[in-house]
Design an enzyme around this catalytic site. Structure first.
Site, short mmCIF file in Angstrom:
data_model
loop_
_atom_site.label_atom_id
_atom_site.label_comp_id
_atom_site.label_asym_id
_atom_site.label_seq_id
_atom_site.Cartn_x
_atom_site.Cartn_y
_atom_site.Cartn_z
N LYS A 31 -14.34 3.76 -5.42
CA LYS A 31 -14.55 4.66 -4.28
C LYS A 31 -13.97 6.05 -4.51
O LYS A 31 -14.25 6.97 -3.73
CB LYS A 31 -13.97 4.06 -3.02
CG LYS A 31 -12.44 4.12 -2.93
CD LYS A 31 -11.93 3.44 -1.66
CE LYS A 31 -10.42 3.54 -1.57
NZ LYS A 31 -9.87 2.76 -0.45
N ASP A 33 0.84 -1.18 0.00
CA ASP A 33 0.00 0.00 0.00
C ASP A 33 0.89 1.24 0.00
O ASP A 33 2.07 1.18 0.34
CB ASP A 33 -0.96 0.00 1.20
CG ASP A 33 -2.35 0.42 0.73
OD1 ASP A 33 -3.34 -0.11 1.25
OD2 ASP A 33 -2.43 1.27 -0.16
C1 CAP Z 1 -7.09 0.83 -2.94
C2 CAP Z 1 -5.89 1.62 -2.45
C3 CAP Z 1 -5.28 2.50 -3.52
C4 CAP Z 1 -6.26 3.37 -4.24
C5 CAP Z 1 -5.60 4.66 -4.68
C6 CAP Z 1 -6.25 2.49 -1.26
O1 CAP Z 1 -7.49 0.00 -1.88
O2 CAP Z 1 -4.85 0.77 -2.03
O3 CAP Z 1 -4.27 3.27 -2.88
O4 CAP Z 1 -6.67 2.65 -5.35
O5 CAP Z 1 -6.53 5.40 -5.41
O6 CAP Z 1 -5.37 2.60 -0.40
O7 CAP Z 1 -7.34 3.04 -1.28
P1 CAP Z 1 -8.97 -0.65 -1.97
P2 CAP Z 1 -6.27 5.68 -6.98
O8 CAP Z 1 -8.99 -1.58 -3.17
O9 CAP Z 1 -9.12 -1.40 -0.67
O10 CAP Z 1 -9.91 0.48 -2.11
O11 CAP Z 1 -6.06 4.31 -7.58
O12 CAP Z 1 -7.53 6.38 -7.42
O13 CAP Z 1 -5.06 6.53 -7.08
MG MG Z 2 -3.62 2.25 -1.23
#
Ligand code: CAP
Ligand code: MG
Length: 427
Positions: A318, A189
């Site tokens: 989201k 992450d």
């Molecule tokens: C998604 C995620 C990503 C997001 C970032 C989070 O987790 O790991 O960092 O996708 O947003 O921390 O939210 P989930 P973007 O699958 O549990 O939501 O890709 O729009 O930059």
């Molecule tokens: Mg993330």
């Protein structure tokens, strides 16, 4: 304010696109019309300031004055403007992307003569683009690593969850389950780096040991991207150490780190792995439709710098996203760009099996469809969650309705039950 002679409005036929970086802005003048607003930006970002100066010269006016040259008016003070910045402003061995951004995305955002201004796109002349190597692997290179260059399906990615707090050994266990369940790609992450509760190199060793086991059992190749986001002077060393410990991919958060570390890694021949670019923090300046910088501009500089993958948003998920901008950004990343390799868009954020189809149908197959909670939140655990995501992708590729496919695929059925209706407004 530099006199009009330096920054008079030009017509498009007077602008040599091979000799200029052209930025497109949406502007709202504050008590001034759109042409004056454009001249304010051109002045501030080239040779002007708020008042006439006694120190100007004919050479600089002729060679490095920016020029406003195209207007699409919505009303007398609002609309699109194009500004041409002479390549001499960027003609330096060392400046690269920071030099470009300090001009096309610099002081202008703070000008009190504008109510709002958003940088929508930057068109670069071949002389500038050709000075960058771009992605080392690109979409086809990553597909070759995973073994999907023939079937061309979307890659299924996951983010180890919880975001932070697992030990290296615990992280390895989650990675093993996700890999056996069928994901192609596992990443840290964006907030996990080298914290003492999970040191980067220990984590890489634990995950790679787990993936070696999983890959030998499945016959597939699941890749892992450790997050080496760090102080810029540490990133090269972390990259070398990560690869020494078996990392087949690297991840960098481009907003906190900047584009330069990405270019440094991508253009270093000893870094023989792809780069996954996370955009955490981007929404501070991309989200407001009237003010800031578009994701497409981020995408252009990320591809220029050499990112092999970039988060660009989802058609259903989201995070906030405007579908038309998302499509324009993804089409750019996968399209022709001065023969630079393509960058694979990552659709991530609130994704779960029920949202695979709306994303793939709208965004196409040349994407990473990525789920964190949507895999590790499956009632039967990570392995089942990964299976359910793969089943949702397979149903999409076979054009079988999800509910139909779920009749013969239990993990998917459980996931559809768990996450009923789409949780989020669709773009
Ligand atoms: C998604 C995620 C990503 C997001 C970032 C989070 O987790 O790991 O960092 O996708 O947003 O921390 O939210 P989930 P973007 O699958 O549990 O939501 O890709 O729009 O930059
Ligand atoms: Mg993330």
């Amino acid at each position: 304010m530099v006199s009009d002679r330096a920054l008079q409005v030009f017509t498009a036929d007077k602008i040599d696109l091979s000799e200029n970086v052209v930025a497109t802005y949406h502007v709202e003048g504050r008590g001034i019309n759109i042409r004056d607003a454009a001249v304010e930006i051109a002045a501030e970002e080239s040779i002007g300031t708020w008042t006439e100066v006694t120190t100007s010269t004919d050479w600089l006016v002729k060679n490095v004055a920016a020029k406003a040259f195209e207007f699409t008016m919505e009303d007398d003070r609002t609309g699109l403007v194009k500004i041409a910045y002479p390549v001499k402003l960027f003609d330096c061995e060392t400046g690269g992307i920071p030099n470009m951004l300090s001009i096309v995305a610099g002081n202008l955002f703070g000008l009190s003569s504008l109510d709002n201004v958003r940088l929508l796109d930057v068109d670069l002349p071949e002389s500038i683009v050709s000075s960058f190597l771009g992605p080392k692997f690109g979409i086809q290179g990553v597909r070759r690593l995973v073994g999907t260059e023939k079937d061309g399906r979307p890659h299924v990615g996951t983010i180890i969850k919880p975001k932070v707090g697992l030990s290296p050994k615990e992280t390895g266990k989650v990675a093993y389950e996700a890999a056996v369940g069928g994901v192609d790609f596992i990443k840290d992450d964006e907030t996990l780096t080298d914290q003492k509760f999970c040191p980067l190199l220990d984590r890489i060793s634990a995950v790679m040991e787990a993936l070696d086991k999983a890959n030998s059992e499945t016959g597939r190749k699941t890749l892992y991207a450790p997050d080496i986001t760090a102080e810029s002077y540490k990133i090269a060393e972390l990259a070398d150490r990560a690869i020494e410990h078996g990392a087949p991919f690297l991840m960098v958060d481009v907003v906190p780190c900047g584009y330069s570390p990405i270019r440094m890694l991508a253009e270093d021949p000893s870094i023989n792995v792809p780069i996954h670019v996370h955009r955490a923090g981007h929404a501070a300046f991309t989200r407001n439709p009237k003010h800031g910088i578009s994701v497409k501009v981020m995408a252009k500089f990320t591809r220029l710098a050499g990112g092999d993958q970039l988060h660009t948003g989802t058609a259903a998920g989201k995070m906030e996203a405007k579908l038309s901008e998302l499509l324009e950004t993804n089409n750019f990343l996968r399209g022709e760009f001065n023969s630079l390799k393509a960058t694979m868009p990552v659709a991530s954020g609130g994704v779960h099996p029920r949202l695979v189809a709306p994303n793939v149908e709208k965004l196409g197959k040349d994407i990473v469809i990525q789920a964190g909670g949507g895999i590790h939140g499956h009632p039967d655990g990570t392995r089942a969650g990964a299976r359910a995501m793969r089943q949702a992708v397979d149903a999409c590729m076979d054009r079988v309705p999800l509910e139909e496919y779920a009749k013969t695929h239990r993990e998917l059925a459980v996931a559809l039950e768990r996450w009923g209706l789409p949780h989020f407004p669709q773009a």
